[in-house]
Motif scaffolding. Structure first.
Motif, PDB file in Angstrom:
ATOM      1  N   ASN A   1       0.843  -1.190   0.000  1.00 42.45           N
ATOM      2  CA  ASN A   1       0.000   0.000   0.000  1.00 42.45           C
ATOM      3  C   ASN A   1       0.879   1.241   0.000  1.00 42.45           C
ATOM      4  N   ALA A   2       0.613   2.150  -0.927  1.00 43.18           N
ATOM      5  CA  ALA A   2       1.383   3.390  -1.011  1.00 43.18           C
ATOM      6  C   ALA A   2       0.445   4.547  -1.299  1.00 43.18           C
ATOM      7  N   ASN A   3       0.528   5.595  -0.487  1.00 40.49           N
ATOM      8  CA  ASN A   3      -0.291   6.787  -0.644  1.00 40.49           C
ATOM      9  C   ASN A   3       0.597   8.020  -0.593  1.00 40.49           C
ATOM     10  N   SER A   4       0.332   8.955  -1.469  1.00 33.89           N
ATOM     11  CA  SER A   4       1.105  10.187  -1.505  1.00 33.89           C
ATOM     12  C   SER A   4       0.185  11.337  -1.902  1.00 33.89           C
ATOM     13  N   MET A   5       0.314  12.458  -1.175  1.00 36.73           N
ATOM     14  CA  MET A   5      -0.499  13.634  -1.471  1.00 36.73           C
ATOM     15  C   MET A   5       0.291  14.882  -1.110  1.00 36.73           C
ATOM     16  N   THR A   6       0.350  15.818  -2.035  1.00 36.13           N
ATOM     17  CA  THR A   6       1.028  17.086  -1.816  1.00 36.13           C
ATOM     18  C   THR A   6       0.129  18.223  -2.307  1.00 36.13           C
ATOM     19  N   GLY A   7       0.324  19.398  -1.754  1.00 38.73           N
ATOM     20  CA  GLY A   7      -0.468  20.557  -2.155  1.00 38.73           C
ATOM     21  C   GLY A   7      -0.602  21.526  -1.001  1.00 38.73           C
ATOM     22  N   THR A   8      -1.429  22.528  -1.178  1.00 42.37           N
ATOM     23  CA  THR A   8      -1.683  23.525  -0.142  1.00 42.37           C
ATOM     24  C   THR A   8      -3.190  23.684   0.047  1.00 42.37           C
ATOM     25  N   LEU A   9      -3.574  24.016   1.267  1.00 43.76           N
ATOM     26  CA  LEU A   9      -4.981  24.208   1.606  1.00 43.76           C
ATOM     27  C   LEU A   9      -5.083  25.229   2.725  1.00 43.76           C
ATOM     28  N   SER A  10      -5.968  26.190   2.562  1.00 42.06           N
ATOM     29  CA  SER A  10      -6.201  27.196   3.598  1.00 42.06           C
ATOM     30  C   SER A  10      -7.263  26.699   4.564  1.00 42.06           C
ATOM     31  N   VAL A  11      -6.973  26.799   5.851  1.00 41.36           N
ATOM     32  CA  VAL A  11      -7.894  26.382   6.902  1.00 41.36           C
ATOM     33  C   VAL A  11      -8.058  27.533   7.880  1.00 41.36           C
TER      34      VAL A  11
ATOM     35  N   SER B   1       1.818  19.825   7.128  1.00 34.36           N
ATOM     36  CA  SER B   1       0.864  18.833   7.621  1.00 34.36           C
ATOM     37  C   SER B   1       1.537  17.782   8.496  1.00 34.36           C
ATOM     38  N   GLN B   2       2.866  17.634   8.361  1.00 30.16           N
ATOM     39  CA  GLN B   2       3.584  16.681   9.201  1.00 30.16           C
ATOM     40  C   GLN B   2       3.722  17.165  10.641  1.00 30.16           C
ATOM     41  N   LYS B   3       3.428  18.447  10.883  1.00 31.23           N
ATOM     42  CA  LYS B   3       3.465  19.010  12.231  1.00 31.23           C
ATOM     43  C   LYS B   3       2.081  19.078  12.871  1.00 31.23           C
ATOM     44  N   VAL B   4       1.080  18.591  12.182  1.00 27.28           N
ATOM     45  CA  VAL B   4      -0.302  18.651  12.668  1.00 27.28           C
ATOM     46  C   VAL B   4      -0.648  17.325  13.333  1.00 27.28           C
ATOM     47  N   ALA B   5      -1.231  17.386  14.516  1.00 25.81           N
ATOM     48  CA  ALA B   5      -1.632  16.190  15.245  1.00 25.81           C
ATOM     49  C   ALA B   5      -3.089  15.852  14.946  1.00 25.81           C
ATOM     50  N   ASP B   6      -3.415  14.567  15.102  1.00 25.66           N
ATOM     51  CA  ASP B   6      -4.784  14.070  14.894  1.00 25.66           C
ATOM     52  C   ASP B   6      -5.322  14.512  13.528  1.00 25.66           C
TER      53      ASP B   6
END
Length: 200
Positions: free
Chosen positions: A107-117, A164-169
């Motif tokens: 299983n391999a998943n990859s996602m990159t991009g930007t999103l405003s929250v 996103s790697q610094k975001v928890a949960d």
């Protein structure tokens, strides 16, 4: 003749966002403080850098062999019939059982991009609860990206950018609807037959 009394207007309490002066607690900022998202309604830019790879492989081999032998003591000349057959009995039985199985999952998943929250809540420990979504519709096909999680203020970079790697949960969902999504989805009737008739 008595004059009618008129009720005096009751004093109203000002909200915490507006104290009736130049200084506003909700939007106050120190002179040398950088404008970092820290309140409900502030916006952040999430740099989505997610990559997940998993592999699972298993192999099982099992075998069992058995043998049973029985031989009677032998009959005499005076014996006959069934008794003679029992005493002259000479039986050998063998059996074997073999099992072999193997399985592999990649299983391999990859996602990159930007999103405003935006910040939807500030927890008592100072963590910022963030959530946001982006919807793109083209020719009847809808693609929606949803993101939510918890962010530390110290992980927010200049320009209110956080990885996103610094975001928890983290809850990251990409949902599509339309002709393309329907073509890549197994129908409910086919799923029923696959679950009921799942044998060779």
């Amino acid at each position: 003749m008595t004059r009618p009394t008129r009720a005096l207007p009751q004093p109203t309490l000002m909200s915490m966002d507006n104290q009736g002066s130049i200084f506003q607690n909700a939007t106050a900022q120190m002179l040398f403080e950088e404008a970092v998202a820290s309140r409900v309604g502030d916006t952040l830019t999430i740099q989505i850098q997610e990559s997940l790879t998993g592999s699972n492989k298993s192999t099982t081999n099992a075998s069992k062999n058995g043998e049973v032998a029985f031989k009677g003591p032998g009959s005499t000349s005076s014996m006959g019939g069934v008794i003679k057959e029992l005493f002259d009995l000479n039986v050998t039985s063998t059996g074997s059982d073999t099992f072999k199985g193997s399985g592999q999952t990649d299983n391999a998943n990859s996602m990159t991009g930007t999103l405003s929250v935006s910040v939807i809540d500030v927890l008592p420990n100072g963590l910022l609860e963030i959530a946001g979504s982006k919807r793109i519709a083209v020719n009847g096909d809808l693609n929606q990206l949803r993101f939510s999680g918890l962010v530390k203020k110290r992980d927010i970079k200049a320009g209110n950018v956080v990885s996103s790697q610094k975001v928890a949960d983290v809850q990251l969902e990409q949902v599509g609807r339309g002709v393309v999504a329907d073509a890549n989805t197994v129908g409910w009737l086919q799923r029923t037959f696959m679950s009921v008739l799942g044998f060779d």
